[in-house]
Design a protein around this motif. Structure first.
Motif, short mmCIF file in Angstrom:
data_model
loop_
_atom_site.label_atom_id
_atom_site.label_comp_id
_atom_site.label_asym_id
_atom_site.label_seq_id
_atom_site.Cartn_x
_atom_site.Cartn_y
_atom_site.Cartn_z
N ALA A 161 58.95 51.33 25.18
CA ALA A 161 59.30 52.55 25.92
C ALA A 161 58.27 52.85 27.00
N ALA A 162 56.98 52.64 26.67
CA ALA A 162 55.93 52.89 27.65
C ALA A 162 56.05 51.95 28.84
N VAL A 163 56.31 50.68 28.58
CA VAL A 163 56.48 49.71 29.67
C VAL A 163 57.68 50.08 30.52
N GLY A 164 58.77 50.52 29.88
CA GLY A 164 59.94 50.94 30.65
C GLY A 164 59.64 52.09 31.59
N VAL A 165 58.93 53.11 31.09
CA VAL A 165 58.55 54.24 31.94
C VAL A 165 57.59 53.79 33.04
N ASN A 166 56.64 52.92 32.70
CA ASN A 166 55.71 52.41 33.70
C ASN A 166 56.44 51.68 34.83
N VAL A 167 57.41 50.85 34.46
CA VAL A 167 58.18 50.12 35.48
C VAL A 167 58.90 51.10 36.39
N LEU A 168 59.51 52.14 35.82
CA LEU A 168 60.26 53.11 36.62
C LEU A 168 59.37 53.83 37.62
N TYR A 169 58.19 54.28 37.17
CA TYR A 169 57.36 55.14 38.01
C TYR A 169 56.32 54.39 38.83
N ALA A 170 56.08 53.12 38.53
CA ALA A 170 55.13 52.34 39.31
C ALA A 170 55.79 51.34 40.25
N LEU A 171 57.04 50.93 39.93
CA LEU A 171 57.67 49.87 40.72
C LEU A 171 58.98 50.27 41.39
N VAL A 172 59.65 51.30 40.88
CA VAL A 172 60.98 51.65 41.40
C VAL A 172 60.86 52.90 42.29
N GLY A 175 64.58 58.35 43.67
CA GLY A 175 65.92 58.53 44.22
C GLY A 175 66.96 57.84 43.37
N ARG A 176 68.00 57.35 44.03
CA ARG A 176 69.12 56.75 43.29
C ARG A 176 68.67 55.53 42.51
N ALA A 177 67.78 54.72 43.08
CA ALA A 177 67.33 53.51 42.38
C ALA A 177 66.64 53.87 41.06
N ARG A 178 65.80 54.89 41.08
CA ARG A 178 65.11 55.27 39.85
C ARG A 178 66.06 55.89 38.84
N GLU A 179 67.04 56.66 39.33
CA GLU A 179 68.01 57.27 38.40
C GLU A 179 68.82 56.19 37.69
N TRP A 180 69.26 55.16 38.43
CA TRP A 180 69.96 54.05 37.80
C TRP A 180 69.01 53.30 36.87
N GLY A 181 67.76 53.18 37.29
CA GLY A 181 66.78 52.49 36.46
C GLY A 181 66.58 53.18 35.12
N LYS A 182 66.62 54.51 35.11
CA LYS A 182 66.48 55.25 33.85
C LYS A 182 67.61 54.90 32.89
N LEU A 183 68.81 54.74 33.44
CA LEU A 183 69.94 54.36 32.58
C LEU A 183 69.74 52.96 32.02
N VAL A 184 69.25 52.04 32.84
CA VAL A 184 69.02 50.67 32.39
C VAL A 184 67.95 50.64 31.31
N VAL A 185 66.82 51.32 31.57
CA VAL A 185 65.73 51.34 30.60
C VAL A 185 66.20 51.99 29.29
N GLY A 186 66.94 53.10 29.42
CA GLY A 186 67.45 53.76 28.23
C GLY A 186 68.36 52.85 27.42
#
Length: 548
Positions: A161-172, A175-186
């Motif tokens: 879970a920590a790596v997923g959040v790190n990827v979202l907030y450090a690499l994505v 906006g829309r890309a991060r919102e879709w990314g949250k669904l993927v990580v979830g």
């Protein structure tokens, strides 16, 4: 030519208790995850005092695992083992390597350090909690996968879970890309959790506890230390000093200008980004009859911290140059530039008229607002005649007589409008500078003026205003480090070694003034920097060897 002043009204005082235009906050989701994590910690403390309080959870976990074990089939077991791969060491290791390369290539140092700190915090919290709670693995249900240590909280799920959040907030990007990314990580976390429950590697509460801490800690870290408004994730090449002037920040700037300066902004656009590396410059179109323009520089926490690291680096590389003092707060930084601008104006220097400081977020973001030199062009793009050369040399003479140094004489800071040369950007200015620093101003001014003319012409005009000894001293002090990077780049682009051309015109060759200065402070800082670098390298190696 007289420029119309902006139309202004009485400013509005922000009442006590009212939030600033752009508050710094964790947002509702951040607080929600932290509250859930706090509730879990409270429950752990209750269980430590009254162990029977956990019996109902143990019974519930066991029933869920028994039901899942009852539906096991060979093909489903194989599928679940594949689905659980994201929480394994080798997959997390590959993710870390990819993220490390991206962060290094795009030089997102702050995101990298927050990533490392968040993973360390998550692993430490889960290890300490598991050691204190000492909950065994599920009993009475066959465990089909690998496992190690105590069960609660689930360390693999926490790290995933920590790596997923790190990827979202450090690499994505936000906006829309991060919102879709949250669904993927979830979805990845949910499928992996189901896999570990099916294989009986974890119980439901083990997974829940791990995921909560794996999300809450990095989410709070990124929102506190790398807020998107200040440190946006972007893959467009550009300077990190240039903040985004859209969305909430744009609304906050418009509101603050209206409230604090009494002007109504019609349009706000970035301007002069190529020559600005320590702030975000912008042109503000102000409502009125006619519409007028203001110039503003946005300073934020990252500018202050960049200034601090820049000056620390110079101290380590070159020694303390008697004026390399970092600012401790953004407020001090912007106050100092406003003060220097007014001191230069009082000294008769041709600087833009200051209109004051606008607070966006207390201690985090401020605007320095001045007159907009509408219609002016950089001296590097203007025709330079003898009148402009004389004005540039007079600026240095006025600085000397006022006991000041500009310290950043370069083409981007010298603007020509209606035949008049103006000097801008007083952020690096200094009161009562050393003779060496004053000499550097003269040397850089002569180099800038010669870019559009020639060294012989500038030298001839300079001898009418400065002594030969002063000019020799200027070129003894001005070289390499003391030349602004823009000036060096423009000389290379024009294939001109103007410093050598000026030295050839002097009656005697200048003896370079020593810049390298060793002191106990420099030695101590160097040892400290090496120690911190060594510790960081050890931590990174540990993370690479064992991401779980």
């Amino acid at each position: 030519m007289t420029r119309p002043a902006p139309t202004r009204k009485s400013p509005r005082r922000r009442p006590s208790g009212e939030a600033p235009p752009l508050p710094h906050q964790l947002n509702a989701s951040g607080w929600g995850w932290l509250l859930v994590a706090a509730a879990i910690i409270v429950y752990w403390l209750v269980v430590a005092v009254w162990p029977r309080a956990a019996l109902w959870l143990v019974v519930l976990d066991h029933r869920v695992l028994e039901w899942l074990s009852a539906v096991r089939t060979p093909w489903l077991t194989t599928a679940m083992k594949v689905a659980g791969q994201p929480a394994t060491s080798h997959v997390l290791l590959v993710t870390w390597w990819v993220a490390l390369v991206i962060l290094l290539v795009w030089r997102r140092w702050r995101h990298l350090f927050v990533w490392i700190g968040a993973v360390l915090a998550v692993t430490t919290v889960t290890e300490v909690a598991a050691g204190l709670i000492q909950r065994p693995r599920p009993v009475g249900v066959e465990i089909l996968g690998d496992w190690e240590g105590f069960a609660m909280p689930s360390r693999p799920m926490a790290v995933l879970a920590a790596v997923g959040v790190n990827v979202l907030y450090a690499l994505v990007p936000a906006g829309r890309a991060r919102e879709w990314g949250k669904l993927v990580v979830g979805a990845v976390v949910a499928v992996t959790a189901l896999s570990r429950l099916y294989l009986a590697q974890d119980a439901p509460t083990d997974v829940l506890n791990g995921v909560v801490f794996g999300v809450a800690i990095p989410l709070a870290a990124f929102r506190l230390f790398t807020p998107t408004s200040v440190y946006p994730v972007s893959y467009r090449r550009g300077r990190t000093a240039h903040l985004d002037l859209t969305g909430r920040r744009l609304q906050a700037i418009e509101r603050a200008l209206n409230d604090q300066l009494g002007v109504i902004p019609v349009e706000i656009k970035p301007v002069g980004l190529a020559g600005s590396g320590g702030s975000t410059p912008m042109r503000v179109t102000v409502k009125g009859e006619p519409e007028t323009y203001l110039f503003a520089k946005l300073y934020a926490v990252n500018h202050m911290r960049s200034d601090r690291w820049y000056k620390l680096g110079r101290t380590l590389m070159y020694g303390r140059l008697e004026d390399e003092k970092a600012f401790n707060t953004v407020r001090r930084l912007v106050q100092y530039e406003d003060y220097m601008l007014r001191v230069m104006r009082d000294g008769g220097l041709p600087v833009p008229h200051p209109y004051g400081i606008v607070e966006i977020t207390p201690e985090r973001e401020y605007l320095l607002v001045t007159e907009m030199l509408d219609g002016a062009t950089e001296i590097g793009e203007s025709d330079v005649d003898d009148a402009i050369i004389d004005q540039g040399l007079d600026i240095v003479r006025q600085l000397w007589e006022a006991g000041l140094a500009h310290r950043d004489i370069k083409p981007a800071n010298l603007m020509v409008r209606d035949g008049t040369l103006h000097v801008i950007d007083s952020a690096f200015g200094q009161v009562r500078p050393s003779p060496w620093r004053q000499a550097v101003d003269l040397g850089n001014m002569m180099l800038v003026l010669a870019l559009r003319t020639d060294a012989e012409r500038v030298y001839e005009r300079a001898t009418a205003k400065f002594t030969v000894d002063e000019i020799v001293e200027a070129f003894a002090a001005t070289r390499g480090l003391t030349m602004p990077s823009q000036l060096r780049a423009m000389m290379r682009a024009r294939h001109k070694d103007l410093h050598a051309e000026f030295c050839a015109l002097l009656p005697r060759q200048p003896q370079p003034i020593r810049i390298q200065r060793w002191s106990m402070q420099r030695i101590a800082l160097t040892v400290w920097a090496l120690f911190v670098g060594l510790i960081t390298a050890i931590v990174v190696i540990e993370l690479l060897d064992s991401p779980l």
